[in-house]
Design an enzyme around this catalytic site. Structure first.
Site, mmCIF file in Angstrom:
data_model
loop_
_atom_site.group_PDB
_atom_site.id
_atom_site.type_symbol
_atom_site.label_atom_id
_atom_site.label_comp_id
_atom_site.label_asym_id
_atom_site.label_seq_id
_atom_site.Cartn_x
_atom_site.Cartn_y
_atom_site.Cartn_z
ATOM 1 N N SER A 545 0.846 -1.187 0.000
ATOM 2 C CA SER A 545 0.000 0.000 0.000
ATOM 3 C C SER A 545 0.889 1.248 0.000
ATOM 4 O O SER A 545 1.669 1.437 -0.929
ATOM 5 C CB SER A 545 -0.959 -0.042 1.188
ATOM 6 O OG SER A 545 -2.004 0.880 1.032
ATOM 7 N N ASP A 631 -10.023 -3.746 -5.323
ATOM 8 C CA ASP A 631 -9.423 -2.937 -4.261
ATOM 9 C C ASP A 631 -9.933 -1.496 -4.334
ATOM 10 O O ASP A 631 -9.682 -0.799 -5.314
ATOM 11 C CB ASP A 631 -7.898 -2.959 -4.426
ATOM 12 C CG ASP A 631 -7.160 -2.296 -3.273
ATOM 13 O OD1 ASP A 631 -7.804 -1.598 -2.470
ATOM 14 O OD2 ASP A 631 -5.937 -2.478 -3.193
ATOM 15 N N HIS A 666 -7.931 -5.193 -1.313
ATOM 16 C CA HIS A 666 -6.682 -4.634 -0.807
ATOM 17 C C HIS A 666 -5.866 -5.638 -0.004
ATOM 18 O O HIS A 666 -4.640 -5.599 -0.024
ATOM 19 C CB HIS A 666 -7.001 -3.412 0.059
ATOM 20 C CG HIS A 666 -5.831 -2.519 0.316
ATOM 21 N ND1 HIS A 666 -5.173 -1.856 -0.697
ATOM 22 C CD2 HIS A 666 -5.194 -2.170 1.467
ATOM 23 C CE1 HIS A 666 -4.190 -1.129 -0.183
ATOM 24 N NE2 HIS A 666 -4.178 -1.308 1.119
#
Length: 694
Positions: A545, A631, A666
Site C-alpha cells: 500500500s 481494491d 486490498h
C-alpha cells in the site's frame, strides 16, 4: 507488453503524457473492459509461467509456514455480560467459527473458572464462517455485534473484496435470519439499549463512508432514518459505542482533523450532540466512564493529553486536565473502565501500558523483555478487575495476558503455538539507530538466526511502511522463520511517516517532507551494509500500500542496492490519484500528501517522487507487484500502469511480475492458508531472483 495509447493532460502549465491511462476502466468500479481484462490476465499468465517452474519451492515454503500454524487455533475466551465468547478454527478450515456459552448460573468458583477457561457443555455456535464462505472465491467477515439482551446477532460480510459489506440479522434462538438485508455498509454495527434498532454506516458510490442510518427491526430498510450525513468529501464517518454503553459516538474526520457527536444509546432518535466542532488539525476521541467523560486531544501538544468532562457536559469548554502532554510521552490511546483507565503510551519507540485510578494512583505494567510490542486487548466488561493484554517481540510468540489489578499479576492465558517447533534462544534480536542523511537517527529492529554471521555475507530483508502515523511494531512472525532459517537477516526500518517515535515522527514524513521517508529507508539500508548486516545487491525489500509507494520510490532512488523487491498493492501513481477528486480516497488523502489540483508547488513536489512518474530508461532490480481487481483503496490500475511503464522503459533482463487477484481487494486472498501461500510466493520469488535456491 501493454499497448501505449496517446493521452496527455495539463496542470499548472505542465503537460503530462500518460499513455497507459486506458488501463483504468471507464466504468469503474465495474471492470469489464475487454482490453483491460485481457492485459491483466496476460500478466497473470506470465506470472504463472515464471513461477510454475518453482512451484516445488513455493509449496515447500508454504508447507513450512503452514506447519507453524496451530490447526485448531482458538482465541482466549472473553466475557461480555452473561456470556463468554470465543472464535476458533477447524483443523483445515480457512475461516473461523464463533462460539458462546453462559457465564452465569454456574455452580461455585470451580464452575466459574471452567467457563473462563473454555467452552462448557452449554456452548452454542453463533456464526459459522466456513459455511458462509462455502463456494466463494473471497469471503471476509466485517462487524459482528450481539444485541445487548443476547438474542440477536447483526453481522456484515464482503464476498468480493470491494469492502461493501452486506448487513444481516440472525435470531440466535431459532438460527434464522430476519428478512431485512442492508447493502453497502462498512464499519461497526451498534445496537440501541433496548435492542429495538441499530445504527450502521453506509458508503456512497465512490466508497466514502458518509451516512449513519438507523434501522428499526421489522421496518423496511428503505425507511431507515439518516441520523447523520457528512457533506465534506474529505471526511469519512464511523460509529462506536462508549465503554459504559450509555452513548453511541459518531465520528467524522480525515487524517488530521476529527469531530465527534454523541447520541444516548437509550434514544437513537435524539439529535446528535457535537462534543467539539471541527477545526483544522485538532484530533480528539472521547469515551464515557459513567459519571464523566474521558477525552484524548492534541489541542495543546501534538503528542496528545487526556482530559475529563462532567457527565452532563462533554463540550470542550468543560474539559479539565487529567494527563498533561509531553515531548517524551506519546499517548496513542486509552480504554475506559468503571474504576480505572488503561492508557497506552509510547516512550522512545517502546509501548507502555499505564493504569490510572480515580484517586490519582498510577501503575505501569512491567513486561519481561526490554524490546517488545504490547497493547490493550479485547476487554468488554466495564466493571472489571482484570485487563486483557496482547504482547510479543521479534523472538517471542504472540502472548495473551490477563493482568489482575488486585494482585498486580500478569497471568499468561495463551502463548502462540508453533507445532513444527520453535526455540526462541536460536534467534537473536537487536535494535540500532541508523543515521539518515540529514542527521536524524532512524530506529531499526533486527532479527536473525544465532548462527547467521554478521559479516556481510548474509542476504538481508528490509520491511518498511512509513505513512499515516502508523508504527510498525517489532513483532513476531512465524512466516518470517522461513527466511531466517535460510540465512536471511530480517530488519524493520522504522522510517519517518510512521509515529514510531511520536507524532513528530509522523509529521516529518508527510506533505512537503514526504521524501524523508524514502531517504530514511535508503540510508538504513546503507548503514546496515556498513555494519555488515548485508551487502549491496543482496538486499530484498518489501512493503504494501503506502509501503508499496516506498518500494517504488527507493527503487527509483537507488536501484543498485536491491536484489529483489516485493511491492504489494502499491500506491505508486500518486500524482494522477491526487489529481482525481472523483476517487473515494483522494479528498481525504490531501492532508497526507497535499492537494496538487490547487497548489502548483504540491504538484511539482508529488511529481518529483511519484514512483510511476519517475520511472526512466535504466536498469531495475527484479520486482514482484501485486494488485486486487476490487481494491477500493489502491485501485488495480495503479500497479498495472506501473508495471506496464516499467516494462517499456527498463534496460535490463531482470524479472518483473504482476499478479492481480481477480476476485479480491486490498488485503489479497481471504482464507488464512490462501494468504500464507501468497507469502510463500513472495519468498520463493526472492530466493529465485537472488540466486539463493539450492
Amino acid at each position: 507488453m501493454a499497448e501505449q495509447r496517446p493521452h496527455s493532460y495539463t496542470h499548472h502549465g505542465i503537460t503530462i503524457e500518460d499513455p497507459w491511462k486506458w488501463l483504468r476502466d471507464a466504468d469503474y468500479p465495474t471492470v469489464d473492459d475487454e482490453d483491460v481484462l485481457a492485459y491483466l490476465n496476460a500478466e497473470n499468465d506470465y506470472f504463472e509461467a515464471n513461477m510454475s517452474p518453482h512451484k516445488e519451492l513455493t509449496d515447500a515454503i508454504f508447507e513450512e509456514i503452514k506447519g507453524r500454524q496451530q490447526p485448531d487455533l482458538a482465541s482466549v475466551p472473553w466475557k461480555d455480560g452473561d456470556w463468554y465468547y470465543q472464535w476458533k478454527f477447524g483443523e483445515e478450515s480457512q475461516y473461523r467459527i464463533w462460539l458462546r456459552w453462559p457465564s452465569v448460573g454456574l455452580e461455585g468458583p470451580e464452575g466459574d473458572e471452567a467457563a473462563r477457561q473454555g467452552p462448557t457443555a452449554e456452548v452454542t455456535t453463533l456464526l459459522d464462517e466456513p459455511a458462509l464462505a462455502e463456494g466463494l472465491e473471497y469471503f471476509r467477515l466485517g462487524s459482528l455485534s450481539v444485541s445487548n439482551g443476547g438474542g440477536l446477532l447483526a453481522y456484515a460480510t464482503d464476498t468480493d473484496g470491494s469492502e461493501r459489506y452486506k448487513l444481516v440479522i440472525k435470531d440466535l434462538a431459532t438460527g434464522e435470519l430476519l428478512p431485512e438485508e442492508i447493502p453497502n455498509i462498512i464499519g461497526r454495527i451498534v445496537w440501541s439499549a433496548d435492542d429495538s434498532s441499530l445504527l450502521y454506516t453506509v458508503v456512497d458510490d465512490n466508497w466514502r463512508p458518509w451516512q449513519v442510518r438507523r434501522h428499526v427491526l421489522g421496518q423496511p430498510v428503505e425507511e431507515d432514518t439518516i441520523v447523520y450525513e457528512e457533506s465534506d468529501p474529505g471526511f469519512f464517518v464511523g460509529i462506536g459505542e462508549s465503554a459504559s454503553r450509555e452513548y453511541i459516538m459518531i465520528g467524522a474526520g480525515d487524517h488530521v482533523t476529527s469531530e465527534v457527536r454523541l447520541i444516548p444509546a437509550a434514544d437513537l432518535a435524539a439529535d446528535p450532540v457535537v462534543v467539539s466542532a471541527r477545526r483544522a488539525n485538532h484530533e480528539y476521541s472521547i469515551d464515557h466512564q459513567g459519571d464523566r467523560f474521558i477525552i484524548r486531544t492534541n489541542d495543546t501538544h501534538k503528542n496528545f493529553r487526556l482530559a475529563t468532562a462532567p457527565g452532563d457536559d462533554p463540550a470542550e469548554a468543560a474539559w479539565q486536565p487529567l494527563v498533561d502532554a509531553s515531548d517524551s510521552h506519546y499517548i496513542t490511546g486509552f480504554d475506559t473502565f468503571k474504576d480505572f483507565i488503561a492508557v497506552e503510551v509510547r516512550i522512545d519507540g517502546l509501548d507502555n501500558v499505564r493504569l490510572m485510578w480515580r484517586d490519582g494512583a498510577v501503575k505501569s505494567i512491567e513486561f519481561p523483555e526490554s524490546a517488545y510490542s504490547a497493547s490493550v486487548g479485547r476487554n468488554r466488561e466495564f466493571d472489571t478487575d482484570t485487563l486483557r493484554l496482547y504482547y510479543d517481540s521479534m523472538v517471542t510468540p504472540s502472548t495473551v495476558f490477563d493482568y489482575h489489578l488486585s494482585t498486580e499479576e500478569l497471568e499468561v492465558r495463551q502463548v502462540q503455538e508453533v507445532p513444527s517447533g520453535y526455540a526462541a534462544d536460536e534467534y537473536v534480536t537487536d535494535r540500532l539507530l541508523a543515521p539518515a542523511r540529514d542527521g536524524v537517527e532512524v530506529p531499526v529492529s533486527i532479527v536473525r538466526h544465532r548462527d547467521t554471521p554478521v559479516d556481510g555475507s548474509a542476504p538481508l530483508y528490509i520491511y518498511g511502511y512509513g505513512a499515516y502515523g502508523y508504527a510498525i511494531p517489532p513483532s513476531f512472525s512465524t512466516s518470517r522463520l522461513s527466511l531466517l532459517d535460510r540465512g536471511f537477516i530480517y530488519a524493520i526500518a522504522h522510517v519517518r511517516g510512521g509515529d514510531d517515535l511520536g507524532y513528530h515522527w509522523y509529521e516529518a514524513g508527510k506533505l512537503d517532507r514526504r521524501t524523508n521517508t524514502f531517504n530514511d529507508f535508503v540510508d538504513v539500508a546503507r548503514h546496515l551494509v556498513n555494519e555488515r548486516y548485508g551487502s549491496e545487491g543482496r538486499i530484498a525489500i518489501a512493503g504494501g500500500s503506502a509501503g508499496g509507494q516506498l518500494m517504488g520510490a527507493v527503487v527509483n532512488q537507488s536501484p543498485e542496492l536491491w536484489g529483489a523487491v516485493a511491492a504489494h498493492v502499491p500506491f505508486v501513481d500518486v500524482l494522477n490519484t491526487m489529481l482525481d477528486d472523483t476517487l473515494p480516497l483522494t479528498p481525504i488523502e490531501w492532508p497526507e500528501w497535499g492537494n496538487p489540483i490547487e497548489d502548483p508547488v504540491v504538484f511539482d513536489y508529488i511529481r518529483s517522487y511519484s514512483p510511476y512518474d519517475q520511472l526512466t530508461a535504466r536498469d531495475y532490480p527484479p520486482i514482484l507487484v501485486t494488485a486486487g481487481l476490487n481494491d477500493p483503496r489502491v485501485t488495480y490500475w495503479e500497479p498495472a500502469k506501473y508495471v506496464a511503464k516499467l516494462r517499456a522503459l527498463k534496460t535490463d533482463d531482470n524479472l518483473v511480475l504482476l499478479k492481480t487477484n481477480m476476485g479480491a481487494g486490498h488485503g489479497g486472498r481471504s482464507g488464512r492458508y490462501d494468504r500464507l501461500y501468497e507469502v510463500a510466493e513472495e519468498y520463493a520469488f526472492m530466493l529465485v531472483v537472488m540466486g539463493l535456491v539450492e
